[in-house]
Design an enzyme around this catalytic site. Structure first.
Site, PDB file in Angstrom:
ATOM      1  N   ASP A 101      12.955   1.125  -3.789  1.00 40.93           N
ATOM      2  CA  ASP A 101      12.186  -0.089  -4.138  1.00 40.93           C
ATOM      3  C   ASP A 101      12.829  -1.295  -3.463  1.00 40.93           C
ATOM      4  O   ASP A 101      12.981  -2.372  -4.045  1.00 40.93           O
ATOM      5  CB  ASP A 101      12.105  -0.293  -5.660  1.00 40.93           C
ATOM      6  CG  ASP A 101      11.040  -1.330  -6.042  1.00 40.93           C
ATOM      7  OD1 ASP A 101      10.963  -1.668  -7.236  1.00 40.93           O
ATOM      8  OD2 ASP A 101      10.316  -1.812  -5.151  1.00 40.93           O
TER       9      ASP A 101
ATOM     10  N   HIS B 164       9.400   4.268  -1.207  1.00 39.44           N
ATOM     11  CA  HIS B 164       9.063   3.026  -1.887  1.00 39.44           C
ATOM     12  C   HIS B 164       9.899   1.884  -1.346  1.00 39.44           C
ATOM     13  O   HIS B 164      10.982   1.586  -1.865  1.00 39.44           O
ATOM     14  CB  HIS B 164       9.295   3.205  -3.402  1.00 39.44           C
ATOM     15  CG  HIS B 164       8.774   2.071  -4.221  1.00 39.44           C
ATOM     16  ND1 HIS B 164       8.340   2.237  -5.524  1.00 39.44           N
ATOM     17  CD2 HIS B 164       8.597   0.752  -3.955  1.00 39.44           C
ATOM     18  CE1 HIS B 164       7.932   1.065  -6.011  1.00 39.44           C
ATOM     19  NE2 HIS B 164       8.089   0.159  -5.078  1.00 39.44           N
TER      20      HIS B 164
ATOM     21  N   LEU C 165       8.480  -3.941   3.077  1.00 39.22           N
ATOM     22  CA  LEU C 165       8.914  -4.448   4.378  1.00 39.22           C
ATOM     23  C   LEU C 165       8.494  -5.897   4.608  1.00 39.22           C
ATOM     24  O   LEU C 165       8.833  -6.486   5.629  1.00 39.22           O
ATOM     25  CB  LEU C 165       8.382  -3.538   5.505  1.00 39.22           C
ATOM     26  CG  LEU C 165       8.974  -2.112   5.509  1.00 39.22           C
ATOM     27  CD1 LEU C 165       8.373  -1.292   6.646  1.00 39.22           C
ATOM     28  CD2 LEU C 165      10.497  -2.153   5.625  1.00 39.22           C
TER      29      LEU C 165
ATOM     30  N   HIS D 206       2.723   1.543 -10.508  1.00 39.65           N
ATOM     31  CA  HIS D 206       3.749   0.697 -11.128  1.00 39.65           C
ATOM     32  C   HIS D 206       3.373   0.696 -12.606  1.00 39.65           C
ATOM     33  O   HIS D 206       2.497  -0.033 -13.037  1.00 39.65           O
ATOM     34  CB  HIS D 206       3.691  -0.720 -10.536  1.00 39.65           C
ATOM     35  CG  HIS D 206       4.671  -1.666 -11.175  1.00 39.65           C
ATOM     36  ND1 HIS D 206       5.608  -2.365 -10.463  1.00 39.65           N
ATOM     37  CD2 HIS D 206       4.858  -2.035 -12.462  1.00 39.65           C
ATOM     38  CE1 HIS D 206       6.334  -3.105 -11.289  1.00 39.65           C
ATOM     39  NE2 HIS D 206       5.889  -2.923 -12.499  1.00 39.65           N
TER      40      HIS D 206
END
Lengths: 435, 303
Positions: free
Chosen positions: A309, A64, A67, A183
């Site tokens: 994350d 997770h 980028l 999510h």
């Protein structure tokens, strides 16, 4: 034989939960593949690296990360993100679809893979979107995304509000053999919120996001997973009730998995009292009881893996009054050290910790990595459990952004070398292995 | 005192010192120019009349130069941020300055304090967090009306959850020994208030014991989702109507941070009676703000 990709690491503690390995010894790589012994003599000198007192682990996997490319290259590029990844010991990352444009079309997936190949650092497994432009209205072309190389499907950043749409996405995902990453927060309970709802939010006058928002959505995802038979992975679990439900669902045989972030394991909503926006993220830092439950869940395997994350943001996004600040913190370079601290404090077993960073995420993504089995690609890391170091995102971070809650923290345990396909992609300058 | 961001920074000693100072300033025939040579930057990113004018009047009476910044006319429309706006104002002032700020974001005053590195900041209201000078003038007004705050029953009516005035009042009134009850609709009174006040939802059951009633303004402009579907309903259950006014103790004082919506949270008959201290609150605000600015000036303004 490629001499650059053949070497032996000598005298390390080699730990590989996937194959049940934990021994002192040597690791051999021949032509970028893990081998039982060094390359036969007569095929050139094999480089040897001494690793006394160090550990060799499978290359770590973070399923997770954000980028930011395409579209937000001022916050991070694929290359800078992967530099941060390898520095943190990650030989594989899965990157989320909330880019600009969204990864809701195979052309975007292909672009990401091309940039990743050019960077030639970690492996990148793109995550395709559930819905077009993450709007949650119309399905994205999931089958095409998977065919192009997406290893999971998610609207992460946002919950999928419409249950019918999520159900349909799960049906297609199941038929394509892929996983939905959710999510899991109720969109209206989280809307406009600044931090966890509780005594702290009341004191600070910040709009609270109750734990029940996560509970509601996790319950829904488990129910839909049961209905459709699709594998669903709950992103960034942060509440005790979510952990409890996931534990029960697993016992029942529902195909649910989960991840937790290092920041949720080390910080609670009390940290928000500093008003430092590097403590603002979604889901928010929660209560002590929630944190304890997440830690227990990771330790007993209810929560399968650790995932950062990693969410880069620039100064202009974070150096503003709290309610205006963007949510998210970087984490690739600190995941290992921040969670190794929990091993040192005996809150989680060593083997479970390594598994949570290697074989568990590999299994969820369905990739043939995360282990040191002979014959597999030589994705591995060298870890110094005794290294004491101080982290500064601002001065030494590889990420383009410095929005870390761990700025200035002192850590014990550090990745000193990272190899992908037997190629050295990161080497900590202070590590000088004797040959 | 180096700044005033929150009522939590106060103590009974500091509060009484401010009350005494305010009383002296009010009694003075000629006020000392304690802020001569100082710029007071009045930075209001939210609509305000009385608070802004009150601060500016206070500053001018103490001899300060006032620079007034209101967002409707400003470069914020061009995308300039709060921090940049204030930095530019300081660059214009080029001398000892105090920033008085009101902003829609909770924590905005503290944010400025942190980023400006030394310039004193006075919080004139930040989001739903606090409004400490309002709490000070409310407490001073109450002490004038009731003689003391210790042991007095103060009833605060309305949308506690979204009221920075209520948040600061609750902290300060508890600090000064008052017994506070809050009353309003269930979804507008957060559970966490229980540590600072008694919670009631039936106004008629508690109105008779109050020594003072503070009517918070119904904030229709602030809510994106209309949490009060019907103002008539609000008045019926939680408004200080003329009828409830008759049930109050004869000596009870009536306050409101204003601007009051007569006919909603308070009927005009009650709000404009001799028991109403609403206009005196407004006047008191000037002296209290002068006391706060004077204390800060004495704390030293150089970085």
């Amino acid at each position: 034989m490629n001499p650059m990709r053949s070497f032996s690491i000598l005298g390390a503690r080699v730990i590989d939960p996937a194959s049940g390995l934990d021994r002192e010894g040597d690791v051999h790589v021949v032509d970028g593949v893990l081998a039982a012994s060094p390359a036969p003599k007569g095929r050139g000198e094999t480089q040897t690296i001494s690793a006394q007192g160090l550990w060799v682990l499978p290359g770590l996997i973070d399923l997770h990360v954000h980028l930011r490319e395409p579209g937000d290259s001022r916050k991070e590029t694929i290359e800078s993100g992967l530099r941060a990844a390898v520095k943190g010991g990650f030989t594989s990352v899965a990157c989320m679809a909330n880019t600009r444009p969204t990864n809701d079309h195979p052309s975007v997936t292909a672009w990401i893979l091309k940039r990743a190949a050019e960077a030639n650092l970690s492996r990148v497994f793109p995550v395709g979107a559930v819905s077009k432009n993450l709007e949650g209205k119309v399905l994205a072309p999931i089958a095409s995304l998977v065919a192009e190389g997406a290893r999971a499907i998610s609207d992460d950043g946002r919950p999928v509000a419409n249950s019918r749409l999520m159900r349909q996405a799960m049906e297609i995902a199941r038929s394509c053999g892929t996983t939905i990453i959710s999510h899991a927060e109720d969109p209206w309970l989280m809307e406009g919120s600044d931090m966890n709802e509780g005594p702290m939010s009341a004191e600070l006058g910040l709009k609270g996001n109750p734990a029940e928002g996560e509970e509601i959505m996790v319950a829904r995802e488990i129910a839909l997973s049961r209905l459709t038979g699709c594998a669903v992975h709950i992103a960034h679990v942060s509440t005790a009730r979510a952990v409890r439900m996931i534990r029960e669902a697993k016992k029942e045989g529902v195909r649910v998995t989960a991840e937790v972030t290092p920041h949720h394991l080390t910080l609670t909503d009390r940290a928000c009292a500093s008003w430092d926006t590097h403590h603002k993220m979604a889901p928010p830092l929660r209560s002590e009881a929630d944190q304890a439950a997440c830690l227990e869940g990771l330790a007993d395997g209810t929560i399968d893996c650790i995932a950062s994350d990693h969410a880069p943001h620039g100064c202009e996004d974070k150096k503003v009054p709290w309610p205006e600040a963007a949510c998210g913190v970087i984490g690739l370079e600190t995941s290992v050290a921040a969670t190794y601290a929990l091993v040192v404090k005996k809150k989680i077993g060593l083997r479970r910790w390594i598994e949570a960073l290697t074989s568990a995420p590999a299994k969820i993504l369905g990739i043939p990595h995360g282990s040191l089995r002979v014959g597999s690609a030589a994705d591995l890391v060298v870890f110094d459990p005794a290294a004491r170091w101080k982290y500064s995102a601002k001065t030494e971070g590889a990420s383009l952004s410095a929005n870390s809650p761990f700025e200035g923290w002192s850590f014990e345990g550090r990745i000193v070398g990272t190899y992908v396909n037997g190629q050295k992609v990161f080497h900590e300058p202070t590590w000088r292995p004797r040959s | 005192m180096r700044q005033l961001l929150s009522a939590r920074e106060l103590s009974p000693e500091i509060v009484h010192k401010l009350f005494d100072r305010a009383a002296h300033l009010r009694a003075e025939k000629s006020i000392p120019a304690l802020l001569q040579g100082v710029h007071v930057l009045s930075v209001f990113f939210e609509e305000s009349t009385r608070t802004r004018l009150s601060f500016e009047s206070a500053a001018r009476r103490l001899g300060a130069q006032v620079m007034s910044f209101a967002t409707s006319q400003s470069s914020v429309k061009k995308g300039e941020t709060l921090l940049d706006s204030v930095k530019n104002l300081l660059a214009i002032a080029q001398g000892p300055s105090v920033v008085v700020v009101r902003h829609a974001a909770s924590g905005a005053a503290r944010f400025l304090m942190t980023e400006l590195g030394g310039v004193p900041v006075v919080n004139a209201g930040d989001g739903i967090h606090e409004h400490p000078t309002q709490a000070l003038l409310d407490a001073w007004t109450l002490s004038q009306a009731l003689g003391t705050l210790k042991g007095k029953h103060v009833l605060i009516l309305g949308d506690i959850a979204h009221s920075r005035v209520a948040h600061s009042d609750l902290i300060l009134l508890k600090m000064l020994g008052a017994k506070v009850t809050v009353c309003g609709p269930g979804h507008l009174i957060p559970r966490e208030v229980e540590s600072l006040a008694r919670v009631a939802h039936d106004l008629d059951a508690v109105v008779a014991e109050a020594d003072a009633v503070m009517c918070l303004r119904v904030q229709q402009n602030r809510h994106a989702d209309m949490v009060l579907p019907d103002l008539g309903e609000y008045r019926r259950f939680w408004g200080l109507t003329a009828e409830r006014g008759r049930k109050l103790k004869p000596s009870a004082a009536i306050l409101a941070p204003g601007p009051a919506n007569f006919g909603v949270e308070i009927d005009a008959e009650v709000g404009q009676s001799e028991r109403s201290w609403i206009l005196r609150q407004t006047s008191n605000g000037v002296w209290i703000r002068m006391a706060v600015l004077a204390e800060i000036a004495q704390g030293g303004l150089e970085r």
